[in-house]
Motif scaffolding. Sequence first.
Motif, short mmCIF file in Angstrom:
data_model
loop_
_atom_site.label_atom_id
_atom_site.label_comp_id
_atom_site.label_asym_id
_atom_site.label_seq_id
_atom_site.Cartn_x
_atom_site.Cartn_y
_atom_site.Cartn_z
N PHE A 1 28.19 41.31 42.11
CA PHE A 1 28.68 39.99 42.73
C PHE A 1 27.61 39.72 43.56
N MET A 2 27.18 38.27 43.79
CA MET A 2 26.16 37.96 44.62
C MET A 2 26.77 36.49 45.32
N VAL A 3 26.44 36.32 46.66
CA VAL A 3 26.88 35.10 47.39
C VAL A 3 25.56 34.50 47.95
N VAL A 4 25.61 33.35 48.26
CA VAL A 4 24.57 32.42 49.01
C VAL A 4 25.27 31.38 49.56
N LEU A 5 24.62 30.75 50.70
CA LEU A 5 25.29 29.73 51.34
C LEU A 5 24.26 28.47 51.17
N GLU A 6 24.93 27.28 50.94
CA GLU A 6 24.28 25.99 50.86
C GLU A 6 24.64 25.16 51.93
N ILE A 7 23.75 24.54 52.62
CA ILE A 7 23.88 23.51 53.83
C ILE A 7 22.97 22.35 53.71
N SER A 8 23.44 21.11 53.90
CA SER A 8 22.90 19.84 53.83
C SER A 8 23.19 19.25 55.20
N PHE A 9 22.39 19.26 56.23
CA PHE A 9 22.48 18.53 57.26
C PHE A 9 22.74 17.03 57.31
N ALA A 10 21.76 16.65 56.33
CA ALA A 10 21.67 14.85 56.04
C ALA A 10 23.17 14.62 55.60
N ASP A 11 23.68 15.26 54.73
CA ASP A 11 24.91 14.97 54.01
C ASP A 11 26.31 15.48 54.77
N GLY A 12 26.00 16.33 55.72
CA GLY A 12 27.13 16.93 56.46
C GLY A 12 28.07 17.95 55.27
N GLU A 13 27.43 18.62 54.44
CA GLU A 13 28.11 19.40 53.37
C GLU A 13 27.67 20.79 53.40
N ALA A 14 28.60 21.74 53.18
CA ALA A 14 28.12 23.12 52.89
C ALA A 14 29.05 23.55 51.93
N TYR A 15 28.56 24.83 51.47
CA TYR A 15 29.25 25.35 50.62
C TYR A 15 28.97 26.99 50.46
N LEU A 16 29.95 27.58 50.08
CA LEU A 16 29.75 29.23 49.47
C LEU A 16 29.56 29.16 48.04
N HIS A 17 28.39 29.82 47.50
CA HIS A 17 28.17 30.13 46.07
C HIS A 17 28.64 31.78 45.74
N LEU A 18 29.40 31.64 44.84
CA LEU A 18 29.64 33.14 44.64
C LEU A 18 29.30 33.25 42.88
N SER A 19 28.56 34.44 42.81
CA SER A 19 28.28 34.58 41.29
C SER A 19 28.40 35.86 40.78
N LEU A 20 29.08 36.32 39.63
CA LEU A 20 29.50 37.66 39.15
C LEU A 20 28.81 37.68 37.75
N SER A 21 28.30 38.88 37.57
CA SER A 21 27.83 39.10 36.18
C SER A 21 28.95 39.34 35.12
N LYS A 22 28.58 38.76 34.05
CA LYS A 22 29.83 38.93 32.98
C LYS A 22 29.73 40.20 32.51
N THR A 23 28.66 41.20 32.55
CA THR A 23 28.74 42.69 32.10
C THR A 23 28.08 43.54 33.20
N ALA A 24 28.26 44.78 32.82
CA ALA A 24 27.87 45.59 33.99
C ALA A 24 26.10 45.48 33.89
N THR A 25 25.58 45.13 32.94
CA THR A 25 24.01 45.11 32.39
C THR A 25 23.63 43.79 32.17
N PRO A 26 23.59 42.84 33.01
CA PRO A 26 23.19 41.38 32.55
C PRO A 26 21.94 41.34 32.11
N PRO A 27 21.69 40.90 30.92
CA PRO A 27 20.11 40.86 30.50
C PRO A 27 19.27 39.71 30.85
N SER A 28 19.89 38.95 31.90
CA SER A 28 19.08 37.87 32.38
C SER A 28 19.87 37.21 33.81
N LEU A 29 19.15 36.19 34.53
CA LEU A 29 19.71 35.86 35.84
C LEU A 29 20.12 34.06 35.09
#
Length: 559
Positions: free
Chosen positions: A190-218
């Motif tokens: 499970f991976m998280v990162v935050l996105e921020i745009s001060f110019a647009d007044g927008e912000a997001y939480l991004h959540l990413s999870l691998s489809k398997t226990a040993t993902p072959p790529s990103l």
Amino acid sequence: MRRSPLLLLAGLLAITAASTTATPPQVPVPSMPEEGRLPDSEVDLYPRPRPAVTVGTRSAPRSSSGIEEGPLPETLRQQLKREARTRTDLPVATELGPASPLTQTRPRPGIVSRFEGLDRSEAGGAFPPDTSLAVGPGHVLQVVNVGARLFTRDGEEVDSASLFDHFGVVQNRILTDPKVHFDPFTSRFFMVVLEISFADGEAYLHLSLSKTATPPSLGAEDWCNYRYSTVRRESFGDYPGLGMNERWLAVSMNNFGFSGGFVGSRLFVIDKSKVAGELSSCPSFKLYTFNLDLDESGNVVFNPQPAQHYDETGEKDTPLFAVSSHFDRRGAGSAYAIWRIAGKRKKPKLSHEIVAAEAYSIPPNAAQPGNLEVDSGDQRVMQQATYRNGQLWFAHATACEVKGSSSTLSCVRVSRVRPLADGGPVIDFQATLGRKNEYMFWPGVIVTADGDVIVASLRSGPDRLLETAVFGLRSGAARFEEIMARAKFSKPRTTEPGVCTPINLSFTPDGRLIARSGDYLGLALDLSTDEIWVSGEHGKTGQFGIGCMWGTEVVRTRF
């Protein structure tokens, strides 16, 4: 990205404000339901406090005036860090002990392997690194600002990606504070990162999870990506905490106004047990939100850190625990808030209790060779806690005294709570750890299946450039010891020691120049071997031998 206030992004803000206003990217994500806002009656943020008691018993009262779990103003924070050098009422640290004799029942302690991790030139030029690490059955995943790399367990590169590419974010926005964890209950990253745009007044939480226990790529074919707005009352989310147990996943964050000022903390909660059998197909999930605002006394809550659970609690409401520091308006604390995210039915409920503790306070900034100090952070619990064997462990920095040192230092406070004790949570172990003339800060803690407690922190000193130290407490032992004393190095260490001071500089409110390290480091447990993996930062010579930049190293060690 630590803000109190937003001094560290001044340069980035100028760049962002000058950029062309961009429409939010069309990220290919599964459909997301609307925010699962809980009725106020179900959000028990401030239960009635118990009578005041001493450490070792169950709780301390919530102050009716002056207790502030939120961030201190930056001017006051730096003032208190300077004053800490002359204080005389500080806890005396237990100095780290020598390695204990080897036993015949365990493998020889020390470094198992080590390899170079991402550096600033490979990660897109961002600073500071904010390193996070997770270990699965076949792969090791390292994330930094603003890149990710998937390794084999032997250190061979499997895949690398910019976090902008991985999450589908346009480059004129800010991505910050990545965190990653390998969940033992679903066998997924499970991976998280935050996105921020001060110019647009927008912000997001991004959540990413691998489809398997040993993902072959990103790549998108091997991961499920989700995006959720963090905007509330014209504010954006910052400094996420990530934790999970067998049922709940929680992300905490602090919200700051786009034009400045602290708005409040938030907890986003997912019931991942509802979709555990569908993770390979990127299922939709419902997100529940808790907004932690001011209470009736004007006190605020600053970013409870959710725990990484490695055991089931056995409770019917499957509680996920979190912890936050609890201190007065000058940064002095003698209690913590222990949070409980739980629910027997569909919706989670949130409650907390205040437990008494030994005193702690803001540490001074850390010395290093030359006159440039390193910002050592403050006294808040800023990395995830660990739940194992019915115990909740966490760590943070505090001002302290170490015998033989000429000035006040920054030490590591380690605490253990029994959150399921009869009558409520109780702290039953605390230790303040330090070394003569060394500053330790940004600590993390993890616990092995045998009950050994491992703590990693950044450290520096008048004769020591920034590096990462690892020390541990054997199950049943009375004293922490430095793990790498067994490795027979000329000076105990884990990650590569710094050879220079990276140019991660900022100004304090009074105009002093100060060096900036990352706000946390990578500390992960290898569930297949019970070994400890650490990823910390150091200064390394820049490209073409010019200047100094941050670098990281990934170290596999056993205790």
